[in-house]
Design a protein around this motif. Structure first.
Motif, PDB file in Angstrom:
ATOM      1  N   LYS A   1     -21.278  15.535 -13.149  1.00  0.00           N
ATOM      2  CA  LYS A   1     -21.734  14.214 -12.720  1.00  0.00           C
ATOM      3  C   LYS A   1     -20.673  13.473 -11.913  1.00  0.00           C
ATOM      4  CE  LYS A   1     -24.507  12.452 -15.976  1.00  0.00           C
ATOM      5  NZ  LYS A   1     -24.631  11.721 -17.242  1.00  0.00           N
ATOM      6  N   THR A   2     -19.407  13.600 -12.339  1.00  0.00           N
ATOM      7  CA  THR A   2     -18.340  12.809 -11.712  1.00  0.00           C
ATOM      8  C   THR A   2     -17.569  13.600 -10.669  1.00  0.00           C
ATOM      9  OG1 THR A   2     -16.717  13.500 -13.359  1.00  0.00           O
ATOM     10  CG2 THR A   2     -17.975  11.491 -13.848  1.00  0.00           C
ATOM     11  N   SER A   3     -17.899  14.881 -10.496  1.00  0.00           N
ATOM     12  CA  SER A   3     -17.107  15.765  -9.636  1.00  0.00           C
ATOM     13  C   SER A   3     -15.622  15.699  -9.970  1.00  0.00           C
ATOM     14  CB  SER A   3     -17.288  15.423  -8.152  1.00  0.00           C
ATOM     15  OG  SER A   3     -18.632  15.308  -7.834  1.00  0.00           O
ATOM     16  N   ALA A   4     -15.312  15.583 -11.249  1.00  0.00           N
ATOM     17  CA  ALA A   4     -13.908  15.549 -11.671  1.00  0.00           C
ATOM     18  C   ALA A   4     -13.222  16.835 -11.252  1.00  0.00           C
ATOM     19  CB  ALA A   4     -13.829  15.363 -13.183  1.00  0.00           C
ATOM     20  N   ARG A   5     -11.938  16.742 -10.954  1.00  0.00           N
ATOM     21  CA  ARG A   5     -11.173  17.915 -10.538  1.00  0.00           C
ATOM     22  C   ARG A   5     -10.273  18.441 -11.640  1.00  0.00           C
ATOM     23  NH1 ARG A   5     -10.349  19.054  -5.523  1.00  0.00           N
ATOM     24  NH2 ARG A   5     -10.127  21.079  -6.505  1.00  0.00           N
ATOM     25  N   GLY A   6     -10.108  17.636 -12.682  1.00  0.00           N
ATOM     26  CA  GLY A   6      -9.240  18.083 -13.769  1.00  0.00           C
ATOM     27  C   GLY A   6      -9.683  17.522 -15.103  1.00  0.00           C
ATOM     28  N   VAL A   7      -9.408  18.295 -16.180  1.00  0.00           N
ATOM     29  CA  VAL A   7      -9.732  17.842 -17.535  1.00  0.00           C
ATOM     30  C   VAL A   7      -8.477  18.005 -18.376  1.00  0.00           C
ATOM     31  CG1 VAL A   7     -11.143  18.263 -19.585  1.00  0.00           C
ATOM     32  CG2 VAL A   7     -12.123  18.608 -17.303  1.00  0.00           C
ATOM     33  N   LEU A   8      -8.105  16.939 -19.072  1.00  0.00           N
ATOM     34  CA  LEU A   8      -6.935  17.002 -19.930  1.00  0.00           C
ATOM     35  C   LEU A   8      -7.378  16.764 -21.372  1.00  0.00           C
ATOM     36  CD1 LEU A   8      -3.452  15.956 -19.103  1.00  0.00           C
ATOM     37  CD2 LEU A   8      -4.385  15.006 -21.203  1.00  0.00           C
TER      38      LEU A   8
ATOM     39  N   ALA B   1     -13.055  22.531 -11.562  1.00  0.00           N
ATOM     40  CA  ALA B   1     -12.089  21.620 -12.193  1.00  0.00           C
ATOM     41  C   ALA B   1     -11.147  22.459 -13.058  1.00  0.00           C
ATOM     42  CB  ALA B   1     -12.806  20.587 -13.053  1.00  0.00           C
ATOM     43  N   GLU B   2      -9.925  21.976 -13.175  1.00  0.00           N
ATOM     44  CA  GLU B   2      -8.917  22.688 -13.962  1.00  0.00           C
ATOM     45  C   GLU B   2      -8.784  22.012 -15.334  1.00  0.00           C
ATOM     46  OE1 GLU B   2      -6.880  25.824 -14.330  1.00  0.00           O
ATOM     47  OE2 GLU B   2      -7.421  25.376 -12.260  1.00  0.00           O
TER      48      GLU B   2
END
Ligand code: ADP
Ligand code: MG
Lengths: 132, 131
Positions: free
Chosen positions: B39-46, B75-76
């Motif tokens: 949904k957010t086109s996030a590029r990373g997840v922490l 996303a990484e």
């Protein structure tokens, strides 16, 4: 301290309760943090197996005090389908479900004593002991 | 229904696991994260697991699934803050957690995510890319 406690395992929140109770026993026995972590991790694996493969059951948590030797013994029991080939079930990566197949074999490495008694169609009893 | 909060910070999603998760909660987190990434086109997840007192094979599998899923969605994922006793126990349990990137703490994890995004996102290796 309380010498033993029996907890029934019928849902995934019961698995959490088992982890918490085992942690409390290990802390009261003054286990090192590493040994606390190992026995709680093993308890989590076996409690989940009791729930998912055994169809639910119980665990008996016992504090052992043999003079200078103190430890924690956990006995998981269910009246589920049983394990037809224990040797195979203890192989790293073996699963009949969709798990990683590391629960039994991994738990065996985390404890000092490990015993499985299982009869097909009758159930499974797994006892693990961790000495302080 | 009980859920674990997912925070958004720019291109990144942040999750701090603060409870002893039962299995359904962990599954919900996996689903929620997958939805939020797309949904957010996030590029990373922490994912901060410093409060987790154990990681067993179930949580290990969930973390590996999240990492795999996020990679498919471009996303990484970086898992940060694993306690030493947890790491030692994981190795003895036999989980390799291969395919999961880890960092010691949130700052180092953020730096890793920024650097993996490369120049296009203004990332830098040393984690001071706050511009
Ligand atoms: N209490 C039990 N009752 C019946 N079968 C069991 C039980 N515990 C384990 N097993 C069998 O042993 C296999 C291996 O268990 P485990 O190593 O924990 O892996 P997983 O749970 O990921 O399948 C299970 O897939 C199941 O077939
Ligand atoms: Mg298992």
């Amino acid at each position: 301290m309380q010498k033993n406690e029996i907890i029934s395992i019928n849902s995934s929140s019961d698995v959490v309760l088992v982890r918490q109770a085992v942690r409390q026993f290990a802390v009261e026995l003054a286990f090192s943090l590493i040994n606390q972590t190992k026995i709680v991790t093993g308890a989590s694996e076996l409690a989940r197996n009791t729930l998912e493969h055994g169809g639910g059951g119980t665990v008996n948590i016992e504090a052992l005090d043999r003079g200078t030797r103190r430890g924690l013994r956990l006995t998981f029991e269910d009246s589920g389908p049983g394990i037809p080939d224990i040797e195979l079930a203890l192989k790293d990566g073996f699963t009949t479900g969709n798990g990683l197949g590391m629960g039994l074999s991994g738990t065996k490495r985390l404890v000092n004593e490990f015993e499985i008694v299982s009869r097909v169609g009758e159930g499974t009893r797994i006892t693990i002991t961790k000495w302080k | 229904m009980e859920r674990i909060a997912i925070l958004q910070m720019g291109h990144f999603l942040l999750v701090t696991i603060q409870v002893d998760m039962h299995d359904h909660l962990a599954m919900t987190l996996q689903d929620d994260l997958t939805n939020r990434i797309s949904k957010t086109s996030a590029r990373g997840v922490l994912i901060d697991i410093s409060a987790l007192e154990i990681v067993d094979s179930f949580i290990g599998r969930i973390l590996a699934n999240i990492a795999k899923m996020s990679r498919i969605l471009d996303a990484e994922t970086v898992v940060v803050g694993m306690q030493p006793a947890v790491a030692i126990t994981l190795v003895e349990l036999g989980l390799s957690l291969k395919g999961i990137r880890t960092a010691l703490n949130v700052e180092k994890g953020m730096a890793l995510l920024r650097s993996s995004l490369g120049d296009s996102q203004g990332g830098s290796m040393d984690g001071d890319a706050e511009k």
